[in-house]
Each structure stands twice: as structure tokens, then as C-alpha cells.
Design a protein around this motif. Structure first.
Motif, PDB file in Angstrom:
ATOM      1  N   PRO A 181      -6.403  24.633 -20.149  1.00 20.93           N
ATOM      2  CA  PRO A 181      -7.102  24.915 -21.409  1.00 20.93           C
ATOM      3  C   PRO A 181      -6.233  24.706 -22.645  1.00 20.93           C
ATOM      4  N   ALA A 182      -4.974  25.154 -22.597  1.00 19.56           N
ATOM      5  CA  ALA A 182      -4.086  24.969 -23.747  1.00 19.56           C
ATOM      6  C   ALA A 182      -3.793  23.489 -23.964  1.00 19.56           C
ATOM      7  N   LEU A 183      -3.599  22.745 -22.878  1.00 23.69           N
ATOM      8  CA  LEU A 183      -3.363  21.308 -23.002  1.00 23.69           C
ATOM      9  C   LEU A 183      -4.574  20.618 -23.598  1.00 23.69           C
ATOM     10  N   ASP A 184      -5.754  20.978 -23.157  1.00 18.36           N
ATOM     11  CA  ASP A 184      -6.967  20.371 -23.697  1.00 18.36           C
ATOM     12  C   ASP A 184      -7.120  20.668 -25.186  1.00 18.36           C
ATOM     13  N   ARG A 185      -6.792  21.903 -25.595  1.00 25.32           N
ATOM     14  CA  ARG A 185      -6.884  22.242 -27.017  1.00 25.32           C
ATOM     15  C   ARG A 185      -5.910  21.402 -27.832  1.00 25.32           C
ATOM     16  N   ALA A 186      -4.696  21.202 -27.299  1.00 23.16           N
ATOM     17  CA  ALA A 186      -3.692  20.421 -28.025  1.00 23.16           C
ATOM     18  C   ALA A 186      -4.108  18.953 -28.140  1.00 23.16           C
ATOM     19  N   ILE A 187      -4.627  18.398 -27.051  1.00 21.34           N
ATOM     20  CA  ILE A 187      -5.120  17.015 -27.105  1.00 21.34           C
ATOM     21  C   ILE A 187      -6.292  16.927 -28.081  1.00 21.34           C
ATOM     22  N   GLY A 188      -7.160  17.931 -28.056  1.00 22.41           N
ATOM     23  CA  GLY A 188      -8.276  17.955 -28.995  1.00 22.41           C
ATOM     24  C   GLY A 188      -7.821  17.934 -30.437  1.00 22.41           C
ATOM     25  N   LEU A 189      -6.703  18.625 -30.727  1.00 26.41           N
ATOM     26  CA  LEU A 189      -6.153  18.596 -32.086  1.00 26.41           C
ATOM     27  C   LEU A 189      -5.766  17.187 -32.493  1.00 26.41           C
ATOM     28  N   VAL A 190      -5.094  16.456 -31.611  1.00 30.25           N
ATOM     29  CA  VAL A 190      -4.673  15.087 -31.930  1.00 30.25           C
ATOM     30  C   VAL A 190      -5.890  14.216 -32.211  1.00 30.25           C
ATOM     31  N   LEU A 191      -6.941  14.377 -31.424  1.00 27.45           N
ATOM     32  CA  LEU A 191      -8.148  13.573 -31.628  1.00 27.45           C
ATOM     33  C   LEU A 191      -8.884  13.984 -32.906  1.00 27.45           C
ATOM     34  N   GLU A 192      -9.001  15.279 -33.131  1.00 22.06           N
ATOM     35  CA  GLU A 192      -9.776  15.772 -34.263  1.00 22.06           C
ATOM     36  C   GLU A 192      -9.110  15.487 -35.602  1.00 22.06           C
ATOM     37  N   SER A 193      -7.783  15.548 -35.645  1.00 22.61           N
ATOM     38  CA  SER A 193      -7.075  15.461 -36.922  1.00 22.61           C
ATOM     39  C   SER A 193      -6.813  14.029 -37.370  1.00 22.61           C
ATOM     40  N   GLN A 194      -7.111  13.044 -36.540  1.00 18.54           N
ATOM     41  CA  GLN A 194      -6.859  11.652 -36.914  1.00 18.54           C
ATOM     42  C   GLN A 194      -7.802  11.218 -38.022  1.00 18.54           C
ATOM     43  N   TYR A 195      -7.235  10.606 -39.056  1.00 16.95           N
ATOM     44  CA  TYR A 195      -8.051  10.067 -40.134  1.00 16.95           C
ATOM     45  C   TYR A 195      -8.804   8.809 -39.671  1.00 16.95           C
ATOM     46  N   PRO A 196      -9.904   8.459 -40.324  1.00 16.99           N
ATOM     47  CA  PRO A 196     -10.635   7.248 -39.931  1.00 16.99           C
ATOM     48  C   PRO A 196      -9.772   5.990 -39.923  1.00 16.99           C
ATOM     49  N   VAL A 197      -8.807   5.902 -40.820  1.00 18.03           N
ATOM     50  CA  VAL A 197      -7.961   4.714 -40.869  1.00 18.03           C
ATOM     51  C   VAL A 197      -7.017   4.639 -39.676  1.00 18.03           C
ATOM     52  N   GLY A 198      -6.789   5.764 -38.987  1.00 15.76           N
ATOM     53  CA  GLY A 198      -5.971   5.737 -37.781  1.00 15.76           C
ATOM     54  C   GLY A 198      -4.707   6.560 -37.840  1.00 15.76           C
TER      55      GLY A 198
END
Length: 527
Positions: A181-198
Motif C-alpha cells: 500500500p505505501a509503495l502504491d501511494r508513492a508511485i501514485g504521487l509520481v503519476l499524479e504530480s507530473q505536469y502535462p508537459v512531462g
């Protein structure tokens, strides 16, 4: 940038030159266990660590002085957890895996609701942490990242990346569901925080409540290269896609690689900045980080683009490199100017200003005057004399090495260049057997010295490499304002001031390096 992607991701072996003396081999395992028991049973805060401790454990420091209830994520606890897995691989002893579990669990306690981590966390709670920011952090001149309580996660200084990579490794080690669960939350942060430009901001969730006095927006929302924010997150997405098999990571990964190309500036300064506003123009950050093209970042992005060609076989990633190399050569000081500064970079190397004004070749040099945050200021000009020393104003670029690597890669057909690409499925991507860089570089002829320096309690005691003055209160605005860099150092009201007298104690880096030497010796003897 501390590395390039493919060698790190494809190398799982250990290369140590000198085998440990055979008469020491029977002493290595007991010494490792004794030293580790001391660190986890006596030194750690519930499995978490800072950087340095006095011998009696009465004072401790991370990047700044820490409370006894604090755990440092930045260059601290995740590295210890990774080392424990390395020791487990070298010895097969479940004890080391159990210690890695302790470090993982304390990191999970410090994980923020958004899924990431700040530089540190305080087990005593938010009130204690705010008190630290209002005293120790606020008065650390030159460390503006610690001067304000944001309460959000940071990608700066490998903080969230190092914790995430450790959780990924310990989860994959035994597929233990307690870490998922903690790993999934951390990966989710990387995906969620990415700007549209990349790209990514330095911190997430975004905060806008700490603009500079000149009205410049809070830099933590800027698209950030500095301290490997973009490269670290690209590496994470590559691992998520190719090791964990999570297809969600593929499109963000490609978008991030393309972002590196997009952010290259035009001639004559055809390089990269440390950070960008959302309109993709170079942005300023801390007081000594102007809106500028960075020769350091340009060097790193050249390497990164070469990695991308090897990952994808797409020649578009090589297109901007010649202009970037030309920029580095044009920005460099001539031989006479370098000599006037007492510098001789050497054959095949350039001495470059760290920062160059965008759209020009005008150098920007960083200076400061004053004693502390209440009367000190940084300023930028074109004078390379009397520059600050805590952040290099002039850097050496190995231009011939960059050119040689580019020429060799450019000559390779795409299929050959990408023959070892995990992204294309040409090789299977695995995590390295050993994570700690010091294991591969260890001089195992030192095993005897490492063993003999361990004391009866299991400590490696020695001079600490990072000791700062204690907080005694703020300075005064009408204190003297010296204008030579050396005179600005050591003020007792600046909690970023290093103590000049030697202090004996327990250094996390010494423990890691000595353990790495012993692990390397075990691996060599096994081989």
C-alpha cells in the motif's frame, strides 16, 4: 546528475579489485552483526537515522541539527535500509532483512498523505516540527528549502525517490504485502504530480504561500531538473513499467523523456535550466539560483539524452546534443581568464560559469554579504572573484569525454544502440543485487583496518564530517555586514554554520562505507 540510467539499471554485479585477506574472513560476519546491532539498537530512532551523532548521542545532525525524535529521509534512512538488504544478500542472514523491515516501517510512518516524503519527519508530531522550522530551519542561511514549513512532499535531493526505491526493493524481495500500500501511494504521487508537459514540480501538492521578497512566485511549483528530480522520476517510471509490469507508467515515461527535449533552450545558450516556470522559461529558485541556463544541467541532460537513445532507438533524442556541446564550449572561460582565477581545468576540459543568462553567453556569478538571515543577502553579477563557496559558481566540464561518447553513440545504428533496452523488451530489467555504490568501489585491502577500528561496543568512532552550531536565537538586522565570502562564514546565529573544531562521534556515512567494504570482501571470497 549522479549517474546515467542504463548502467545503473542493467548492472547487477559487483566489481571489487582486491580480495580480502583470508585470515580476516572469519571476523567479518561477527563484526558486521556487532556494528549493525549497535546502530539499530542504540543509535536509531525506531529504525530511522540522521547523518551524524556525538559519541554520547546527546546531539545529532541531518543536513541541519535534528531533534532526537526526528528521522532524516534525505541521504539517511532509505540508504540504511538498502544497505541492510545488501547485507542480507551477502550473508543470507535474516537479521539484516529484519533490520531493513524496521527502516521500511518507520519510513511508512513518515509517509505523507500525498504518498511522498519531506526531507525529514518528527515522531513528536507537527507542533515539534513547526518549532524546528521556526528556529533551526528559519535561521539556516543559504538553506532556504528548510526555512519554511510547507507540510508537503519533496522530490528534491532524492528524498521521495530514495524512499520509494527502497520500498520497491523490499517489496520485490519477498513480495511482502505489508509494503504494497505505501509503495502504491508513492508511485501514485509520481503519476499524479507530473505536469502535462512531462516534468515535475519540486514539491507536491503545490504550494504558493512563500513567494520571494521580490515578488517572484514560490519556486517549489516550478518544473525542476535540479538535484535530479526529472531523471529520478524517469528511473522510477522505468522500473514501475519494466520490473513491476505496470502499464500505467509507460505513457508518463515517454512524456517525461520528451519533456527533456522540449526544455532545451535555443542558441546561443542551447542548454537547460535547473528549473522552469510553467511557460517553459527558466525560473529562479533560492537566492543564489537565478533564472539561468546551467552548464551543469546541460552536461547532465546531454548524458540523459544519450541514455534515451539507448532506451528507445529514436534518433530525435540525439538531435539537440551538438548545439548543447557548442554552447558549453562558447560559455567556457578562456585559458587566460581561468589562469587569473588560479584554475587550470586540464586537457579536454572546460572551466565554465555555472550559470549563464538565458539567450546570451553572459556569465552569472553568485556572491553574498552579511552574517545570517536577518542581515545577509545574495546577489548576482559578472565578477568571478569572491564567489560563494557552498555552491560552485565555476564548474569543470569534461567536454572531450562528452563529445567522444556522443560521436560513438551517433555512429551506432538504432537497433544496435538499443540492443540492451528493457523499454523495448530486448533485455529483462532487474534490480541490482547490491544497491549501495560504495560496495562496487570498495578497496577490500582495508578490511583489516575496518575490523580493528570497531570498538568493543560495536562503534566506528571518528571525527564527524558534518557538525553545525546549535540554535541560539536570531541575529540582529544591524549586525555588521561583511562582503567577502570567508567573513560571512561561521556566525553563531546562522544554524547552517559548520563547527570548525573536530568533534568525535558516530557518522552514518562511515558505518555505510565500512559495511560496504566488509560486504565487498564477502562477495569476493564467495566469487
Amino acid at each position: 546528475m549522479k549517474r546515467i540510467l542504463l548502467p545503473l539499471l542493467l548492472s547487477a554485479g559487483l566489481s571489487a579489485v582486491v580480495a580480502a585477506p583470508k585470515n580476516d574472513s572469519g571476523k567479518v560476519l561477527p563484526a558486521m552483526k556487532k556494528a549493525t546491532r549497535f546502530m539499530y539498537d542504540r543509535v536509531s530512532t525506531e529504525g530511522g537515522f540522521v547523518w551524524n551523532y556525538t559519541t554520547d548521542l546527546s546531539r545529532r545532525w541531518g543536513e541541519l541539527e535534528a531533534y532526537p525524535t526526528m528521522v532524516w529521509v534525505e541521504k539517511g534512512t532509505p540508504e540504511m535500509g538498502q544497505l541492510m538488504i545488501d547485507a542480507y544478500h551477502a550473508t543470507g542472514d535474516e537479521y539484516y532483512y529484519d533490520m531493513a523491515v524496521r527502516s521500511a516501517r518507520i519510513l511508512i510512518r513518515g509517509q505523507l498523505p500525498c504518498g511522498g516524503w519531506n526531507y525529514k519527519f518528527d515522531l513528536a508530531g507537527a507542533a515539534s516540527e513547526r518549532r524546528w522550522f521556526e528556529t533551526v530551519g528559519r535561521n539556516a542561511w543559504g538553506m532556504g528549502e528548510h526555512g519554511h514549513y510547507y507540510g508537503n512532499a519533496t522530490f528534491d535531493d532524492d528524498v521521495t525517490a530514495s524512499a520509494l526505491n527502497f520500498l520497491m526493493r523490499i517489496y520485490l524481495e519477498k513480495s511482502d504485502p505489508q509494503f504494497k500500500p505505501a509503495l502504491d501511494r508513492a508511485i501514485g504521487l509520481v503519476l499524479e504530480s507530473q505536469y502535462p508537459v512531462g516534468g515535475w514540480p519540486q514539491r507536491w501538492p503545490l504550494m504558493y504561500d512563500h513567494p520571494d521578497p521580490d515578488g517572484t512566485p514560490d519556486y517549489s511549483a516550478c518544473i525542476t531538473f535540479n538535484d535530479d528530480v526529472i531523471p529520478n522520476n524517469i528511473e522510477i517510471l522505468l522500473r514501475v513499467a519494466c520490473i513491476m509490469g505496470d502499464a500505467r507508467a509507460m505513457e508518463p515515461l515517454i512524456r517525461a523523456m520528451n519533456c527533456v527535449r522540449t526544455l532545451q533552450q535555443g542558441t546561443p545558450s542551447a542548454g537547460w535550466a535547473d528549473q522552469y516556470y510553467l511557460d517553459l522559461t527558466p525560473a529562479k529558485a533560492r537566492d543564489f539560483e537565478p533564472a539561468a541556463i546551467s552548464t551543469v544541467r546541460t552536461r547532465d541532460c546531454i548524458r540523459l539524452l544519450m541514455d534515451f537513445y539507448r532506451l528507445t532507438g529514436d534518433r530525435k533524442f540525439l538531435d539537440g546534443i551538438p548545439a548543447a556541446l557548442d554552447f558549453l564550449r562558447a560559455a567556457a572561460l578562456d585559458e587566460a581568464s581561468a589562469a587569473d582565477l588560479g584554475r587550470k581545468p586540464g586537457k579536454g576540459r572546460l572551466l565554465c560559469p555555472r550559470f549563464v543568462k538565458p539567450g546570451t553567453l553572459t556569465p552569472l556569478y553568485m556572491h553574498r554579504k552579511g552574517l545570517h538571515v536577518d542581515n545577509g543577502v545574495y546577489y548576482i553579477d559578472q565578477n568571478p572573484q569572491n564567489v560563494i563557496g557552498h555552491y560552485a559558481a565555476l564548474v569543470v566540464i569534461h567536454i572531450d569525454d562528452l563529445q567522444r561518447k556522443y560521436d560513438a553513440l551517433n555512429a551506432l545504428p538504432a537497433a544496435e544502440a538499443a540492443a540492451e533496452s528493457p523499454l523495448l523488451g530486448n533485455v529483462r530489467m532487474e534490480l541490482p543485487r547490491y544497491h549501495t555504490p560504495a560496495i562496487a568501489s570498495a578497496d577490500t585491502s582495508r578490511v583489516g583496518a575496518v575490523l580493528s577500528s570497531l570498538d568493543g561496543e560495536g562503534r566506528w568512532i571518528g571525527p564527524l564530517n558534518w557538525v553545525l552550531v546549535p540554535y541560539i536565537g536570531p541575529g540582529r538586522a544591524d549586525d555588521p555586514v561583511p562582503d567577502t565570502y570567508e567573513e560571512t562564514l561561521g556566525n553563531p546565529h546562522n544554524t547552517a554554520s559548520l563547527v570548525t573544531e573536530p568533534v568525535e562521534g558516530i557518522c552514518l556515512r562511515t558505518y555505510i562505507d565500512n559495511m560496504a567494504t566488509l560486504i565487498a570482501s564477502l562477495s569476493n571470497n564467495q566469487n
